[in-house]
Design an enzyme around this catalytic site. Structure first.
Site, PDB file in Angstrom:
ATOM      1  N   GLU A  41     -26.268  43.225  36.185  1.00 28.05           N
ATOM      2  CA  GLU A  41     -26.873  45.091  36.199  1.00 28.05           C
ATOM      3  C   GLU A  41     -26.678  45.730  35.079  1.00 28.05           C
ATOM      4  O   GLU A  41     -28.118  46.459  35.085  1.00 28.05           O
ATOM      5  CB  GLU A  41     -25.695  46.376  37.045  1.00 28.05           C
ATOM      6  CG  GLU A  41     -25.694  47.152  38.028  1.00 28.05           C
ATOM      7  CD  GLU A  41     -24.924  48.008  38.533  1.00 28.05           C
ATOM      8  OE1 GLU A  41     -24.677  46.631  39.393  1.00 28.05           O
ATOM      9  OE2 GLU A  41     -24.568  49.045  38.625  1.00 28.05           O
TER      10      GLU A  41
ATOM     11  N   SER B  23     -20.153  48.309  35.878  1.00 30.20           N
ATOM     12  CA  SER B  23     -19.963  46.620  36.409  1.00 30.20           C
ATOM     13  C   SER B  23     -21.424  46.198  35.840  1.00 30.20           C
ATOM     14  O   SER B  23     -22.203  46.741  35.314  1.00 30.20           O
ATOM     15  CB  SER B  23     -21.001  47.198  37.754  1.00 30.20           C
ATOM     16  OG  SER B  23     -20.038  48.632  39.111  1.00 30.20           O
TER      17      SER B  23
ATOM     18  N   ARG C  86     -29.905  49.748  42.457  1.00 27.81           N
ATOM     19  CA  ARG C  86     -30.003  49.823  41.864  1.00 27.81           C
ATOM     20  C   ARG C  86     -31.025  49.004  40.861  1.00 27.81           C
ATOM     21  O   ARG C  86     -30.821  48.547  39.600  1.00 27.81           O
ATOM     22  CB  ARG C  86     -28.310  48.474  41.170  1.00 27.81           C
ATOM     23  CG  ARG C  86     -26.895  49.389  41.423  1.00 27.81           C
ATOM     24  CD  ARG C  86     -26.467  50.362  41.217  1.00 27.81           C
ATOM     25  NE  ARG C  86     -25.268  51.047  41.866  1.00 27.81           N
ATOM     26  CZ  ARG C  86     -25.504  51.316  42.952  1.00 27.81           C
ATOM     27  NH1 ARG C  86     -26.581  51.745  44.011  1.00 27.81           N
ATOM     28  NH2 ARG C  86     -24.206  51.835  43.141  1.00 27.81           N
TER      29      ARG C  86
HETATM   30  C1  LIG Z   1     -16.770  53.527  33.182  1.00 31.30           C
HETATM   31  C2  LIG Z   1     -18.146  53.360  33.985  1.00 31.30           C
HETATM   32  C3  LIG Z   1     -18.515  54.030  35.450  1.00 31.30           C
HETATM   33  C4  LIG Z   1     -19.912  53.693  35.852  1.00 31.30           C
HETATM   34  N1  LIG Z   1     -19.974  53.923  37.650  1.00 31.30           N
HETATM   35  C5  LIG Z   1     -21.102  53.663  38.006  1.00 31.30           C
HETATM   36  C6  LIG Z   1     -21.657  53.651  39.508  1.00 31.30           C
HETATM   37  O1  LIG Z   1     -20.604  54.146  39.716  1.00 31.30           O
HETATM   38  N2  LIG Z   1     -22.604  53.406  39.687  1.00 31.30           N
HETATM   39  C7  LIG Z   1     -23.014  53.532  38.894  1.00 31.30           C
HETATM   40  O2  LIG Z   1     -24.613  53.227  39.436  1.00 31.30           O
HETATM   41  N3  LIG Z   1     -23.557  52.935  37.689  1.00 31.30           N
HETATM   42  C8  LIG Z   1     -22.489  53.150  37.389  1.00 31.30           C
HETATM   43  N4  LIG Z   1     -22.270  53.166  35.810  1.00 31.30           N
HETATM   44  C9  LIG Z   1     -23.103  52.524  35.015  1.00 31.30           C
HETATM   45  C10 LIG Z   1     -23.948  53.711  34.243  1.00 31.30           C
HETATM   46  O3  LIG Z   1     -23.507  55.077  34.575  1.00 31.30           O
HETATM   47  C11 LIG Z   1     -25.288  54.231  34.847  1.00 31.30           C
HETATM   48  O4  LIG Z   1     -25.944  53.130  35.048  1.00 31.30           O
HETATM   49  C12 LIG Z   1     -26.155  55.512  34.745  1.00 31.30           C
HETATM   50  O5  LIG Z   1     -27.218  55.913  35.089  1.00 31.30           O
HETATM   51  C13 LIG Z   1     -27.006  54.869  33.296  1.00 31.30           C
HETATM   52  O6  LIG Z   1     -27.499  56.048  32.976  1.00 31.30           O
HETATM   53  P1  LIG Z   1     -26.790  55.646  31.303  1.00 31.30           P
HETATM   54  O7  LIG Z   1     -28.273  57.389  30.109  1.00 31.30           O
HETATM   55  O8  LIG Z   1     -25.957  55.835  30.369  1.00 31.30           O
HETATM   56  O9  LIG Z   1     -28.404  54.484  30.924  1.00 31.30           O
HETATM   57  P2  LIG Z   1     -28.178  54.427  29.162  1.00 31.30           P
HETATM   58  O10 LIG Z   1     -27.005  52.966  29.543  1.00 31.30           O
HETATM   59  O11 LIG Z   1     -28.572  54.160  28.427  1.00 31.30           O
HETATM   60  O12 LIG Z   1     -30.107  53.526  30.095  1.00 31.30           O
HETATM   61  C14 LIG Z   1     -29.939  52.064  31.452  1.00 31.30           C
HETATM   62  C15 LIG Z   1     -31.470  52.050  31.572  1.00 31.30           C
HETATM   63  O13 LIG Z   1     -31.536  52.945  31.817  1.00 31.30           O
HETATM   64  C16 LIG Z   1     -33.152  53.616  30.980  1.00 31.30           C
HETATM   65  N5  LIG Z   1     -33.646  55.063  30.892  1.00 31.30           N
HETATM   66  C17 LIG Z   1     -32.298  55.595  30.661  1.00 31.30           C
HETATM   67  N6  LIG Z   1     -33.316  56.845  30.384  1.00 31.30           N
HETATM   68  C18 LIG Z   1     -34.356  56.970  30.853  1.00 31.30           C
HETATM   69  C19 LIG Z   1     -35.434  57.657  31.224  1.00 31.30           C
HETATM   70  N7  LIG Z   1     -35.563  58.955  30.173  1.00 31.30           N
HETATM   71  N8  LIG Z   1     -36.490  57.393  30.869  1.00 31.30           N
HETATM   72  C20 LIG Z   1     -36.826  55.835  31.166  1.00 31.30           C
HETATM   73  N9  LIG Z   1     -35.572  55.218  31.511  1.00 31.30           N
HETATM   74  C21 LIG Z   1     -34.408  55.255  30.891  1.00 31.30           C
HETATM   75  C22 LIG Z   1     -32.591  52.799  29.969  1.00 31.30           C
HETATM   76  O14 LIG Z   1     -33.907  52.210  29.441  1.00 31.30           O
HETATM   77  C23 LIG Z   1     -31.632  51.763  30.481  1.00 31.30           C
HETATM   78  O15 LIG Z   1     -32.822  50.611  31.523  1.00 31.30           O
HETATM   79  C24 LIG Z   1     -20.647  53.460  35.071  1.00 31.30           C
HETATM   80  C25 LIG Z   1     -20.508  52.618  34.006  1.00 31.30           C
HETATM   81  C26 LIG Z   1     -19.430  53.133  33.220  1.00 31.30           C
HETATM   82  C27 LIG Z   1     -19.388  52.995  31.981  1.00 31.30           C
END
Ligand SMILES: Cc1cc2nc3c(=O)[nH]c(=O)nc-3n(C[C@H](O)[C@H](O)[C@H](O)COP(=O)(O)OP(=O)(O)OC[C@H]3O[C@@H](n4cnc5c(N)ncnc54)[C@H](O)[C@@H]3O)c2cc1C
Length: 324
Positions: free
Chosen positions: A302, A232, A183
């Site tokens: 996380e 998480s 992660r």
């Molecule tokens: C119900 C639920 C279930 C989930 N299950 C999982 C799972 O099983 N496994 C898992 O790994 N995660 C899980 N997550 C967490 C989340 O979905 C992941 O971490 C996902 O990859 C985050 O993507 P996001 O677009 O929402 O990023 P954001 O939450 O908007 O940002 C997360 C990070 O990524 C960075 N970021 C976003 N876009 C960019 C870009 N274009 N360039 C550079 N940096 C960027 C941001 O600056 C920040 O640091 C879950 C979340 C929820 C709500």
């Protein structure tokens, strides 16, 4: 009380912004972006039209203005004082494309939902992407977080990432350059990922479909996927599950204001009503303290916490923490 002043920041950028094709929004509410539906304002939000527009904007943005990029907010806790400076939110039009490249490769824009990549791979008989079907984030978030689930993770499928730096210069990073661990990516925090190339392997479509269905069904049973959550809350410490440490420390169902550790999956924090960023972060630190007191283990966040506190509503890291 508002702590950021987007109108002033926008004015300070001068007439150059008139040449931009994307949208600039002063004082943009981040509770409309985050899955928690909580948090303060982004001082100035920029939604670039495409990669060229983004580079133009970055070249004109003074170095002293803080810059933050967000995806779809499924892993974000935004503090109530807001996010100073500019928040970049990529537009689906310019950064949401998915292209089949041949040789089991797929090019995906950084705001493309992980689920869409999984679905395209399935349609084309490309294996290795079913795990993305259960992750509600975007490709940009997955690249930054090394998102993974059900035995798969981003690092296994990634070929290369295209990005722009703080000055608007383009970069191409190999899988190795991303410095992946659990992660986490050690790639420079300055980089905004614009798109990436992934590679899978030939697989029977019915088998992929069955894997994707299993991922969905499993999640709906064990995770509060219909709640306002950030996934998480803490990383699993080496050799432990965060949820079981939280459970043993009495954290299941624990509440603070409008925030609660889910009774269904106690490593998921949920907004049960009108939680503030303060309610959520304070609850997280309460849980870290309890787990440390019970097991001596320091849980690591996380969820990414962004922005500044409201005066008088600061959350101090729990006593056992050595950093932060
Ligand atoms: C119900 C639920 C279930 C989930 N299950 C999982 C799972 O099983 N496994 C898992 O790994 N995660 C899980 N997550 C967490 C989340 O979905 C992941 O971490 C996902 O990859 C985050 O993507 P996001 O677009 O929402 O990023 P954001 O939450 O908007 O940002 C997360 C990070 O990524 C960075 N970021 C976003 N876009 C960019 C870009 N274009 N360039 C550079 N940096 C960027 C941001 O600056 C920040 O640091 C879950 C979340 C929820 C709500």
């Amino acid at each position: 009380m508002k702590q950021v002043n987007g109108e002033k920041l926008l004015t300070s950028l001068g007439d150059g912004v008139k040449n931009l094709r994307g949208r600039l929004t002063p004082n943009a509410p981040m509770d409309r972006v985050t899955w928690f539906q909580a948090g303060g304002l982004a001082e100035l939000m920029f939604q670039p039209h495409d990669a060229e527009d983004l580079a133009t904007f970055l070249k004109m943005l003074p170095q002293e203005v803080p810059l933050t990029v967000v995806g779809v907010g499924s892993n974000l806790l935004v503090r109530d004082g807001g996010i100073p400076g500019v928040v970049v939110r990529l537009s689906a039009k310019g950064f949401g494309q998915l292209d089949l490249m041949g040789d089991n490769r797929i090019k995906a824009g950084a705001i493309c939902p992980d689920k869409h990549l999984a679905a395209m791979a399935m349609d084309n008989g490309i294996g290795g992407f079913a795990f993305y079907y259960g992750i509600p984030g975007s490709i940009g978030g997955a690249l930054r977080m090394n998102a993974g689930a059900n035995g798969g993770e981003t690092a296994e499928r990634l070929v290369e990432v295209h990005a722009v730096d703080r000055e608007g210069n383009e970069h191409v990073l190999s899988n190795e350059d991303m410095g992946y661990s659990y992660r986490h990516s050690s790639a420079s925090k300055d980089l905004i990922f614009t798109h990436a190339v992934f590679e899978g392997y030939p697989e029977d479509r019915a088998k992929i479909r069955a894997d994707m269905d299993a991922v969905r069904q499993h999640r709906e049973t064990v995770q509060p996927v219909k709640e306002k959550t950030g996934g998480s809350t803490f990383k699993n410490p080496e050799g432990h599950s965060a949820w079981s440490l939280i459970d043993e420390a009495g954290g299941r169902g624990l509440m603070n204001g409008g925030a609660q550790m889910s009774s269904l999956h106690c490593n998921f924090m949920i907004n049960i009503g009108h939680a503030t960023g303060y309610d959520l972060e304070y609850l997280g630190e309460m849980v870290r303290q309890r787990v440390f007191d019970k097991s001596g283990i320091k849980l690591e966040w996380e969820i990414k916490r962004l922005g500044i506190f409201m005066p008088g509503r600061e959350v101090r890291p729990f006593q056992g923490a050595t950093t932060e």
